[in-house]
Scaffold this motif. Structure first.
Motif, mmCIF file in Angstrom:
data_model
loop_
_atom_site.group_PDB
_atom_site.id
_atom_site.type_symbol
_atom_site.label_atom_id
_atom_site.label_comp_id
_atom_site.label_asym_id
_atom_site.label_seq_id
_atom_site.Cartn_x
_atom_site.Cartn_y
_atom_site.Cartn_z
ATOM 1 N N SER A 171 -8.511 14.669 7.038
ATOM 2 C CA SER A 171 -8.019 13.786 8.090
ATOM 3 C C SER A 171 -6.646 13.221 7.732
ATOM 4 O O SER A 171 -6.357 12.940 6.562
ATOM 5 C CB SER A 171 -8.999 12.629 8.297
ATOM 6 O OG SER A 171 -8.436 11.655 9.166
ATOM 7 N N ASN A 229 0.797 -1.225 0.000
ATOM 8 C CA ASN A 229 0.000 0.000 0.000
ATOM 9 C C ASN A 229 0.840 1.290 0.000
ATOM 10 O O ASN A 229 0.705 2.135 0.903
ATOM 11 C CB ASN A 229 -0.950 0.033 1.201
ATOM 12 C CG ASN A 229 -2.045 -1.013 1.116
ATOM 13 O OD1 ASN A 229 -2.194 -1.688 0.097
ATOM 14 N ND2 ASN A 229 -2.825 -1.149 2.173
ATOM 15 N N ARG A 233 -7.511 10.277 -3.204
ATOM 16 C CA ARG A 233 -8.325 10.483 -2.004
ATOM 17 C C ARG A 233 -8.101 11.895 -1.488
ATOM 18 O O ARG A 233 -6.957 12.374 -1.453
ATOM 19 C CB ARG A 233 -7.990 9.446 -0.926
ATOM 20 C CG ARG A 233 -8.438 8.038 -1.323
ATOM 21 C CD ARG A 233 -8.133 7.000 -0.280
ATOM 22 N NE ARG A 233 -8.731 5.715 -0.595
ATOM 23 C CZ ARG A 233 -9.938 5.313 -0.198
ATOM 24 N NH1 ARG A 233 -10.680 6.116 0.562
ATOM 25 N NH2 ARG A 233 -10.405 4.132 -0.536
ATOM 26 N N ASN A 292 -5.112 8.228 3.967
ATOM 27 C CA ASN A 292 -5.606 7.265 2.980
ATOM 28 C C ASN A 292 -7.037 6.803 3.245
ATOM 29 O O ASN A 292 -7.587 6.024 2.452
ATOM 30 C CB ASN A 292 -4.664 6.064 2.919
ATOM 31 C CG ASN A 292 -3.285 6.458 2.428
ATOM 32 O OD1 ASN A 292 -3.150 7.126 1.418
ATOM 33 N ND2 ASN A 292 -2.246 6.073 3.177
ATOM 34 N N ASN A 293 -7.628 7.275 4.348
ATOM 35 C CA ASN A 293 -9.039 6.983 4.622
ATOM 36 C C ASN A 293 -9.962 8.104 4.159
ATOM 37 O O ASN A 293 -11.175 8.003 4.322
ATOM 38 C CB ASN A 293 -9.257 6.744 6.113
ATOM 39 C CG ASN A 293 -8.590 5.469 6.597
ATOM 40 O OD1 ASN A 293 -8.180 4.645 5.803
ATOM 41 N ND2 ASN A 293 -8.474 5.321 7.907
ATOM 42 N N ASN A 294 -9.402 9.171 3.606
ATOM 43 C CA ASN A 294 -10.239 10.268 3.116
ATOM 44 C C ASN A 294 -11.069 9.822 1.916
ATOM 45 O O ASN A 294 -10.897 8.713 1.400
ATOM 46 C CB ASN A 294 -9.362 11.472 2.761
ATOM 47 C CG ASN A 294 -8.913 12.232 4.006
ATOM 48 O OD1 ASN A 294 -9.668 12.392 4.956
ATOM 49 N ND2 ASN A 294 -7.671 12.706 4.013
ATOM 50 N N ASP A 351 -5.777 10.439 9.527
ATOM 51 C CA ASP A 351 -5.901 9.049 9.951
ATOM 52 C C ASP A 351 -5.404 8.156 8.832
ATOM 53 O O ASP A 351 -5.731 8.361 7.650
ATOM 54 C CB ASP A 351 -7.359 8.708 10.276
ATOM 55 C CG ASP A 351 -7.847 9.387 11.555
ATOM 56 O OD1 ASP A 351 -7.001 9.914 12.298
ATOM 57 O OD2 ASP A 351 -9.068 9.398 11.783
ATOM 58 N N ASN A 352 -4.632 7.147 9.196
ATOM 59 C CA ASN A 352 -4.045 6.252 8.194
ATOM 60 C C ASN A 352 -3.309 7.057 7.129
ATOM 61 O O ASN A 352 -3.388 6.770 5.939
ATOM 62 C CB ASN A 352 -5.113 5.349 7.565
ATOM 63 C CG ASN A 352 -4.507 4.260 6.684
ATOM 64 O OD1 ASN A 352 -3.362 3.875 6.864
ATOM 65 N ND2 ASN A 352 -5.286 3.803 5.714
ATOM 66 N N TRP A 373 1.974 5.072 -0.720
ATOM 67 C CA TRP A 373 1.147 6.277 -0.855
ATOM 68 C C TRP A 373 2.023 7.517 -0.952
ATOM 69 O O TRP A 373 3.200 7.513 -0.593
ATOM 70 C CB TRP A 373 0.170 6.419 0.318
ATOM 71 C CG TRP A 373 0.816 6.422 1.677
ATOM 72 C CD1 TRP A 373 1.035 5.349 2.474
ATOM 73 C CD2 TRP A 373 1.373 7.552 2.374
ATOM 74 N NE1 TRP A 373 1.691 5.730 3.627
ATOM 75 C CE2 TRP A 373 1.902 7.087 3.597
ATOM 76 C CE3 TRP A 373 1.455 8.913 2.087
ATOM 77 C CZ2 TRP A 373 2.519 7.925 4.518
ATOM 78 C CZ3 TRP A 373 2.067 9.758 3.002
ATOM 79 C CH2 TRP A 373 2.590 9.258 4.208
ATOM 80 N N ASN A 400 -4.225 12.609 -1.508
ATOM 81 C CA ASN A 400 -3.390 11.404 -1.480
ATOM 82 C C ASN A 400 -3.511 10.651 -2.797
ATOM 83 O O ASN A 400 -4.600 10.567 -3.375
ATOM 84 C CB ASN A 400 -3.839 10.453 -0.361
ATOM 85 C CG ASN A 400 -3.336 10.863 1.003
ATOM 86 O OD1 ASN A 400 -3.436 12.026 1.377
ATOM 87 N ND2 ASN A 400 -2.802 9.916 1.756
#
Length: 616
Positions: free
Chosen positions: A421, A382, A417, A427-429, A423-424, A384, A456
């Protein structure tokens, strides 16, 4: 009508908390200022924002604290701005050394009187006169000058604060030459590639041979009133080589331009740092960096040139009105430019120095990874890459340039993305688009606008390598809310529907423009100013009749002859699938009017949204 008479109204929609305003002037001028103490009757805090750079304390235009622990001074800008530079005028008739070590802090907190806000820059040397400190943009309402230490006195004769988009770098991409070239990595052009990477191996620095009186020159093509030059020094060795370099500006090529007016001299630049040299305006087309009187290598990892707008120029009547509609808190900023250019970036890993994350925002679409303008992660799970836009924008387009010298297939499946945020690692956007095919060259991904600060590129999977040769991020549709007209109007389908910001493609929702079955139907939007247009997105009707748009022409220009349909042809619509949005990219076309025109037949022209973007 040119831009000098234009009134631009920029509406920032406030949704949840942070409003970031825009300004091109000195934000501190006459703003409210306070300081830790008053050490002398002539030393009021307000004197540092009175618009006077007089450095003689006894003329009554400087501040002065008592001798104390950690003295400080603070200005309240009255709003949150994206601050990118602060100019300080030091006391001149005595005591210059007192300011050494002072910190510039920017932020929104008044904890510890604002002195805990983000550290943006430090005065590292004895400041003689006026100096400008530029840094990565920081959002804040308060700007503090803090002098840490015991028994310190803080005196400031002027503090100027600047925010918004910095003035355009006139040297970017200009034609550069130098007295000689050290090797194949160090062409003169490297110093104007938009990349401040200070490491020699990055191939982004110019470098002469060991010449007698080495020089470097950029041609701005036009004559400007130049007021500032920024130089990025080499960072991996040899910082002292730049010492004594002269900045010369003028219109003559006598002695290769080195006889032009001396604007300023470089005393020193710390290893890998960027230093701004500000001076009285010097008029000229050519900017030279010249080391006289010795044998030396001249290395420049970036040269940036800035001018002051000519008061007789085209902007003098422009009025920029900024309207804040406060709904619930979060201010979404406006931009017509590539927001990612030179922004702060990170990635999950870096394969080698040629693959730094920053290479994907250096303004260079060169797709050969060996040329040092692409990012490159390790082979990993993964991978990024992320860019921080520095503000919340309503992003609608992302343009990606893929690697071209090999391995094009690696990018397939990558996700774009966007959100606020981390968070992660962000990558959670929200997922806005996916690279579904092997991307050859450069491609633009358009989508419903998404509010976010972080963009991202995320490549899910095992043993994946993420390489990006350029990422460009755009917000600010020029056509949104502009005045539109069309050849005729079908009931409840006015031309304004196509610029209402709504891509709903169902006719009954009354968000599409439709003409009658005209001969040669057309639709036109007036942008009010002349732009260099590079992209137009069209949303086609989704409940029937997608073939009606086939053959439509996008025409751009400044003429209203034949209702604007004789302007330059930028692109032709072959087809757009039912209900989809398609982006048409082309070489820049300058114009105020954008027409969608179907020539040669009787047709209904239906447009469910037209979005217009400038590459400037």
């Amino acid at each position: 009508m040119n831009s000098r008479m234009a009134i631009r109204v920029i509406v920032f929609l406030t949704l949840t908390g942070l409003c970031v305003a825009d300004s091109k002037g000195n934000l501190a001028l006459n703003a409210k200022a306070v300081q830790s103490s008053l050490g002398h009757p002539l030393g009021d805090a307000q004197h540092a924002v009175d618009g006077k750079r007089d450095s003689d304390y006894f003329k009554g235009s400087c501040t002065h604290t008592k001798t104390e622990f950690n003295p400080w001074w603070r200005v309240d800008l009255g709003n949150i701005y994206t601050v990118h530079s602060v100019t300080i005028t030091n006391r001149g008739e005595c005591c210059k050394e007192r300011l050494k070590g002072a910190q510039i802090r920017v932020g929104n907190s008044l904890d510890n009187n604002g002195n805990d806000n983000e550290l943006a820059a430090t005065v590292l040397t004895v400041l003689d006169g006026t100096g400008t400190f530029s840094f990565e943009p920081v959002n804040g309402q308060y700007v503090n000058i803090l002098l840490p230490g015991n028994d310190e006195i803080l005196t400031l004769c002027e503090v100027e604060v600047f925010a918004g988009s910095p003035t355009q770098n006139l040297a970017l991409g200009g034609t550069a030459v130098q007295s000689s070239t050290f090797d194949g990595l160090t062409a003169a052009q490297n110093a104007v590639d938009g990349n401040r990477n200070p490491n020699y191996i990055s191939r982004s620095c110019s470098h002469t041979k060991m010449d007698k009186d080495p020089w470097w020159r950029v041609d701005l093509l036009e004559v400007y009133m130049v007021t500032r030059v920024s130089i990025t020094n080499r960072g991996d060795c040899c910082a002292e080589r730049i010492n004594g370099a002269q900045i010369r500006i003028g219109n003559s090529l006598e002695n290769n331009g080195n006889n032009n007016q001396l604007a300023t001299t470089v005393v020193s630049i710390p290893s890998g740092d960027t230093k701004i040299f500000a001076f009285q305006p010097v008029k000229g087309r050519y900017v030279n960096i010249f080391i006289p009187g010795r044998n030396e290598y001249l290395t420049l990892c970036e040269v940036e040139v800035f001018n002051t707008r000519d008061p007789e120029g085209g902007d003098r009547m422009a009025i920029r009105v900024i309207v804040f509609l406060t709904l619930t808190g979060l201010c979404v900023a406006d931009s017509k430019e590539n927001l990612a250019l030179h922004a702060k970036v990170v990635q999950s890993s870096t394969h080698n120095p040629l693959g730094a994350a920053q290479h994907a925002v250096d303004g260079n679409r060169n797709s050969d990874a060996n040329k040092g303008s692409c990012s490159h992660t390790n082979s990993e799970f993964n991978p990024w890459w992320r860019v921080d836009l520095g503000n919340v924008y309503s992003v609608s387009n992302v343009t990606i340039t893929n690697r071209g010298d090999c391995c094009k297939d690696r990018l397939k499946g990558a996700q774009i993305r966007i959100g606020n945020s981390l968070d992660n690692n962000g990558n959670n956007n929200a997922l806005v688009a996916t690279v579904l095919t092997v991307l050859g060259g450069t491609q633009t991904f358009s989508f419903e606008p998404v509010n976010g600060r972080y963009v991202n590129i995320f490549l899910p999977g095992n043993n994946e390598i993420l390489t990006l040769c350029e990422v460009e991020v755009f917000a600010g549709n020029l056509a949104l809310g502009a005045t539109a007209v069309q050849s005729t109007t079908y009931p409840q389908s006015g031309p304004q529907n196509a610029v209402d910001g709504n891509r709903n493609s169902i006719f009954s929702r009354q968000s599409c423009s439709v003409t009658n079955g005209d001969r040669n139907p057309w639709w036109r939007v007036d942008l009010l100013e002349v732009y260099k247009i590079t992209r137009v997105s069209i949303t086609n009707r989704g409940d029937c009749c997608p073939e009606r748009i086939n053959g439509a022409q996008i025409r751009i220009g400044n003429s209203l002859e034949n209702n604007g349909n004789n302007n330059q042809l930028a692109a032709t619509v072959v087809s757009i699938p039912l209900g989809e949005t398609q982006t048409f990219e082309f070489k820049p076309v300058r114009g105020r009017y954008v027409n969608i025109f179907i020539p040669g037949r009787n047709e209904y022209l239906t447009l469910c949204e037209v979005e217009v973007f400038s590459g400037e």
